[in-house]
Design an enzyme around this catalytic site. Structure first.
Site: not given
Ligand code: PMP
Length: 287
Positions: A33, A100, A147
């Site tokens: 995401y 699944r 992510k």
């Molecule tokens: N670390 C984590 C674990 C996060 O979830 C986020 C937010 N997405 C960030 C750092 C900061 O990332 P960004 O500056 O891209 O929002």
């Protein structure tokens, strides 16, 4: 005005927008995401977010559902249909819907969901007075640089922070060093005036706000050091702050109930917040 969500090629009323019960995002958190800030109708650092998205998808071996130009059109259409000028865009790409079973399904199209919401961000009081953090063990898997939507350890820690009256939890590795926040990157300013944040290896998510701010530090005449720092160093720091797409640059004035510096946002973080707001405003103005 009713909210609209994009799901696999269709723009649907938010209330009725859903994925299948056997979507792998729902079953296994088998999905990546992004959250992109929107200011003045501009998607802030959109290309950097897309680059990170492709990295996450590549590491997870999930196919992109469409090319970048088409993705960008969907983003703009979601913003337009929701009349969002200042807010945030959320997108999730899962490996798709299949019976699944752990192994990757063959010939299944990835699921794409895009939603948008109006600005939430930090309160003016939080920006002016700073926020508190607590420290907790980092119990996440060893690839938080991807992510992915498997955010259970993050939200458990955030809930604990909330129950402790803190804004965020800073996660601590086995060596006693801070990795990052549950949804933000962690920074300190040392007594020597160096701006320190952990190096972007596999132990943290390389925040897009983090990257944007790093690009501004030299112009501000500040020295960046990318290295791990301990909880003791946070307690002894002159200033501390966190960065994220939702909060931009937010002063951190206490850790585990102990004041950092004099307990008020310092001059470096105030300057950096202003510089980052300039970086954001320039993109909104270019729209
Ligand atoms: N670390 C984590 C674990 C996060 O979830 C986020 C937010 N997405 C960030 C750092 C900061 O990332 P960004 O500056 O891209 O929002």
């Amino acid at each position: 005005m009713s909210r609209i969500a994009y799901v696999n090629g269709r723009y649907l009323p938010h209330k009725r927008a859903s994925v299948h019960v056997e979507d792998r995002g729902f079953q296994f958190a088998d999905a990546a995401y992004e959250v992109i800030a929107v200011r003045g109708s501009a998607l802030i650092d959109e290309d950097l977010h897309l680059k990170r998205l492709h990295r996450s998808l590549g590491e997870l071996r999930i196919a992109a559902p469409m090319g970048d130009a088409s993705l960008k059109s969907v983003f703009r259409e979601v913003l337009r249909r929701n009349a969002i000028v200042d807010g945030a865009l959320y997108l999730q790409i899962s490996r798709g819907q299949a019976p699944r079973d752990f192994p990757f399904p063959q010939g299944v199209a990835p699921t794409l969901v895009v939603t948008a919401q109006r600005k939430r961000g930090p309160l003016a009081k939080q920006v002016e007075e700073g926020v508190g953090v607590i420290t907790l063990p980092d119990i996440r898997w060893r690839r938080p640089d991807i992510k992915s939507v498997s955010l259970l350890p993050n939200l458990l820690a955030k809930q604990q922070a909330k129950e402790a009256g803190a804004f965020e939890a800073w996660l601590v590795d086995r060596d006693g060093n801070v990795t990052e926040g549950t949804s933000s990157n962690a920074w300190i300013v040392t007594a020597a005036g160096e701006v320190v944040t952990r190096q972007a290896d596999t132990s943290i998510l390389n925040g897009i706000t983090r990257l944007g701010l790093i690009g501004l530090l030299a112009r501000e005449g500040l020295k960046l050091v990318e290295r791990p720092f301990s909880v003791a160093e946070v307690k002894a720091a002159r200033e501390a702050f966190l960065t994220s797409s939702n909060n931009f640059v937010l002063p951190v004035v206490s850790v585990d109930g102990a004041a950092i510096g004099n307990g008020y946002p310092g001059s470096v973080v105030r300057r950096l917040r202003q510089a980052y707001e300039g970086h954001v405003a320039a993109q909104g103005a270019a729209q």
